[in-house]
Structures are given as C-alpha cells and as structure tokens.
Design a protein around this motif. Structure first.
Motif, mmCIF file in Angstrom:
data_model
loop_
_atom_site.group_PDB
_atom_site.id
_atom_site.type_symbol
_atom_site.label_atom_id
_atom_site.label_comp_id
_atom_site.label_asym_id
_atom_site.label_seq_id
_atom_site.Cartn_x
_atom_site.Cartn_y
_atom_site.Cartn_z
ATOM 1 N N SER A 170 0.846 -1.194 0.000
ATOM 2 C CA SER A 170 0.000 0.000 0.000
ATOM 3 C C SER A 170 0.879 1.241 0.000
ATOM 4 N N ILE A 171 0.384 2.286 -0.670
ATOM 5 C CA ILE A 171 1.088 3.566 -0.654
ATOM 6 C C ILE A 171 0.064 4.674 -0.452
ATOM 7 N N GLY A 172 0.535 5.782 0.041
ATOM 8 C CA GLY A 172 -0.330 6.942 0.201
ATOM 9 C C GLY A 172 0.473 8.217 0.074
ATOM 10 N N GLN A 173 -0.188 9.276 -0.377
ATOM 11 C CA GLN A 173 0.463 10.572 -0.502
ATOM 12 C C GLN A 173 -0.566 11.653 -0.193
ATOM 13 N N VAL A 174 -0.151 12.621 0.582
ATOM 14 C CA VAL A 174 -1.028 13.739 0.930
ATOM 15 C C VAL A 174 -0.473 15.006 0.291
ATOM 16 N N PHE A 185 -3.990 10.610 -1.902
ATOM 17 C CA PHE A 185 -3.994 9.527 -2.864
ATOM 18 C C PHE A 185 -3.617 8.262 -2.123
ATOM 19 N N VAL A 186 -4.410 7.214 -2.274
ATOM 20 C CA VAL A 186 -4.122 5.930 -1.650
ATOM 21 C C VAL A 186 -4.218 4.864 -2.728
ATOM 22 N N ALA A 187 -3.271 3.929 -2.725
ATOM 23 C CA ALA A 187 -3.298 2.841 -3.707
ATOM 24 C C ALA A 187 -2.800 1.558 -3.060
ATOM 25 N N VAL A 246 -9.025 2.442 3.351
ATOM 26 C CA VAL A 246 -8.404 1.375 4.129
ATOM 27 C C VAL A 246 -7.647 0.466 3.170
ATOM 28 N N CYS A 247 -6.378 0.234 3.489
ATOM 29 C CA CYS A 247 -5.550 -0.717 2.743
ATOM 30 C C CYS A 247 -5.056 -1.748 3.735
#
Length: 166
Positions: free
Chosen positions: A103-107, A115-117, A164-165
C-alpha cells in the motif's frame, strides 16, 4: 470484475451480495479448500472448525457482520461455516505467509487531497472471484470495497474519503 450495489440492513445486504455473487462465492469456497490445504495442510473441515473458534468474539464485537455473513451463505447456497472460513482466511491458514500486498499513500497539503493505492499480490486464480461492493447501511457512510467473493470487506474507501488498505 462484477460490481454489486447493496442497500439496507446487514441481513438485506448479505442476501443481495450472496444472490448477486453466488457463482463467484462457490468459486472462492472451492479455491480456498485447495489454498488452505496447500498453505497449512488443513482440510476444509479443519479450516471451518478453526473459523468457528472465532465466532464468540465476532458475535460480541461484530454482530452485524456475523448477520451479514449468515445471509450471504444462505443466499449463495453454502453453509455459514464456509463464509466464516473465507472471512478468517488469514487467521486460519496464512499466519506464516511471507508475501502480501503493498500500500502507498500521498497527501498534498496545498490542495487538501490524498492519494491511496494498493496492489493485490495474491494467487492469479483468485482474480476470478474478485467483486466490487458498494454498500449503503442506514445512518452510516456509504463505502466501496474490493473483496474476494464471500468476504465481507477488504480494502476500499467510504463517501467521506476515508480509505483502508491492508
């Protein structure tokens, strides 16, 4: 991937889900019979028995989810223990599994966005059981999640932007 929209009480949602994804749920049950045997040397009956050990705590802390799982099983024409085992797959047979999803995320604080992936590092055969679930419970935020058919939830996001990841 089949997309399913479910609305109502947990029982109504489970019935809609189980009816719409019956074929995919039957595939999930058959697949996990093999996966549990390969990953942990467990028969399907042993896997179902292990799942039942979790039922008292689920009834105490997640009774709405138990109700939904019962309705999924009934609508899909499988036993409740089958659906319970699918939902407890990690606890039953995958505790020593060393691979998994990323999982990755960026604010972006300047634009107040996020962004969540997540990727899905799992067995290719299981892609056939993947469903997209849009769930609408009374007085709760609607949410969308991806799951293997028969599993009540995995990863996704709600209408308020909470993701949620795993």
């Amino acid at each position: 991937m089949k997309r399913i929209i479910c609305k109502g009480s947990p029982r109504e949602i489970g019935t809609q889900y189980g009816t719409a994804a019956k074929e995919e749920i039957l595939f999930s049950v058959q697949s996990y019979r093999e996966i549990f045997h390969q990953a942990a040397g467990l028969s399907w009956e042993e896997s179902r028995q292990r799942a039942m050990c979790w039922l008292p705590i689920l009834c105490t802390h997640a009774s709405m989810i138990v109700e939904e799982m019962k309705a999924i099983a009934e609508a899909a024409g499988v036993e409740f223990e089958d659906i319970l085992a699918l939902n407890l797959r990690s606890e039953i047979a995958l505790t020593t599994y060393s691979d998994g999803c990323t999982s990755i995320g960026q604010v972006d604080m300047e634009h107040n966005t996020a962004f969540v992936a997540q990727n899905w590092d799992w067995m290719d055969s299981q892609s056939r059981s993947l469903v997209g679930l849009e769930i609408h419970l009374p007085e709760k935020p609607a949410f969308f999640n991806l799951a293997e058919a028969g599993i009540v939830g995995k990863y996704g996001f709600n209408e308020r932007g909470v993701g949620v990841c795993l």
